[in-house]
Scaffold this active site. Structure first.
Site, short mmCIF file in Angstrom:
data_model
loop_
_atom_site.label_atom_id
_atom_site.label_comp_id
_atom_site.label_asym_id
_atom_site.label_seq_id
_atom_site.Cartn_x
_atom_site.Cartn_y
_atom_site.Cartn_z
CD GLU A 3 -2.52 0.94 2.81
OE1 GLU A 3 -1.92 1.30 3.86
OE2 GLU A 3 -3.65 0.43 2.82
CG ASP A 49 -5.06 -1.21 0.14
OD1 ASP A 49 -4.48 -2.30 0.27
OD2 ASP A 49 -5.00 -0.30 0.99
#
Length: 347
Positions: free
Chosen positions: A58, A113
């Site tokens: 991330e 993500d």
């Protein structure tokens, strides 16, 4: 529930038209340079100073996007080289989610993500610097995300937070803040497939229904009951609107979906508490507020959300201040708010 035939205002454009990235301005470039100098190690990993000095996909993806937008090719290439060398999974186009300085990659599972932002950053960097191989890798990642990380649940599609650990007997666990709508638009354009549109529509439906507590806010982690489609805060995590879920209004506002309750609900929550201490979180089971204030990064999202919802003006002076004293996560949230404001013409 969102009817399948419904075209939300602006939603076709969300998938069909590119979000025009505004050129980075001097304030963003200065804050990116400060972030780079404080949190980017010489070998190219972003150090999470609030979490034991680990690095994760991330953080690499967010920093790669910021470096591309700041036209900082040297930093981008350092980030990319370390991410490929250390985090790249051998059997697919995804990345291991966590690196510990003392143990290396100790969990090969991905974080969706992180993959989404790495792919978006590669697409932007490839376009900016004429590197078609980066664009091809971003498109390949988009295809793997769609094929490996999207699951049917009744007549809905859900975005898994990772390949392993989120499909339970009777439940699927999702993270509402992983629905990064501006990034999903970029991936849909790079790897066209009708499933992207359904994923976005179903994601908005999920965010509309999955709200709890006095202020009707999304939780950090959300459980979908198989068969019934019932939603509840997922067991195993505090039932809070907290460090993950604060990104829900950021990504919705960034995509221009400012009338969604995922923006207006948090905006009203933060507006109510702005005259006093802005809370870092609220417990959605009992409405308890954190005893300590939100970070500057969360406060920046609160300002963006409140302006997007028409509740207040965005404090550009506050956002332009240096990041001294902020940890990694707070600092990167400020940078992401900067990019959202630039793309929406709010700065």
């Amino acid at each position: 529930m969102l009817p399948r035939r419904l075209a939300l205002a602006g939603l076709p454009a969300l998938i069909a038209a590119p979000l025009r990235a505004e050129p980075a301005r001097d304030g963003f470039r200065r804050r990116w340079a400060e972030f780079r100098d404080r949190f980017l190690a010489p070998e190219g990993r972003v150090v999470d100073t609030g979490n034991g000095g680990i690095s994760h996909s991330e953080g690499q993806g967010w920093a790669m996007l910021c470096a591309a937008r700041a036209d900082d090719r040297a930093a981008f290439e350092r980030l990319y080289a370390w991410t490929m060398r250390v985090l790249k999974r051998p059997a697919d186009e995804l990345f291991a989610w966590r690196f510990r300085p003392e143990a290396g990659v100790d969990d090969p599972n991905n974080a969706t993500d992180g993959d989404i932002f790495i792919a978006w950053a590669l697409l932007e960097a490839g376009d900016r610097w004429g590197r078609p191989e980066w664009q091809a890798q971003g498109a390949a990642m988009a295809r793997d995300i769609l094929q490996r990380l999207v699951r049917p649940a009744g007549d809905h599609l859900l975005l898994l937070p990772g390949l392993r650990g989120f499909e339970r007997p009777g439940q699927i666990v999702v993270n509402p803040s992983y629905y990064a709508f501006p990034a999903l638009r970029a991936l849909a354009l790079a790897a066209p497939d009708p499933a992207w549109f359904q994923l976005v529509v179903d994601g908005l439906s999920l965010l509309r229904r999955g709200r709890f507590g006095r202020w009707r806010l999304p939780p950090d982690w959300l459980a979908w009951t198989r068969g019934e489609g019932r939603l509840a805060p997922a067991q195993g995590w505090p039932a809070r609107f907290s460090y993950d879920a604060v990104r829900v209004p950021l990504y919705l506002a960034w995509a221009g979906l400012t009338e969604e309750p995922g923006v207006t609900g948090p905006a009203r929550f933060w507006q109510e508490h702005a005259p006093r201490m802005l809370p870092a979180w609220t417990d959605l089971s009992n409405n308890q507020l954190s005893p300590y204030p939100a970070s500057r990064g969360t406060a920046a999202i609160a300002q963006l959300s409140r302006e997007s919802a028409g509740l207040s003006g965005l404090s550009r002076a506050a956002r332009s201040a240096p990041l001294h004293g902020e940890d990694y996560y707070s600092s990167v949230l400020v940078l992401l708010v900067d990019l959202a404001a630039l793309d929406r013409g709010m700065s």
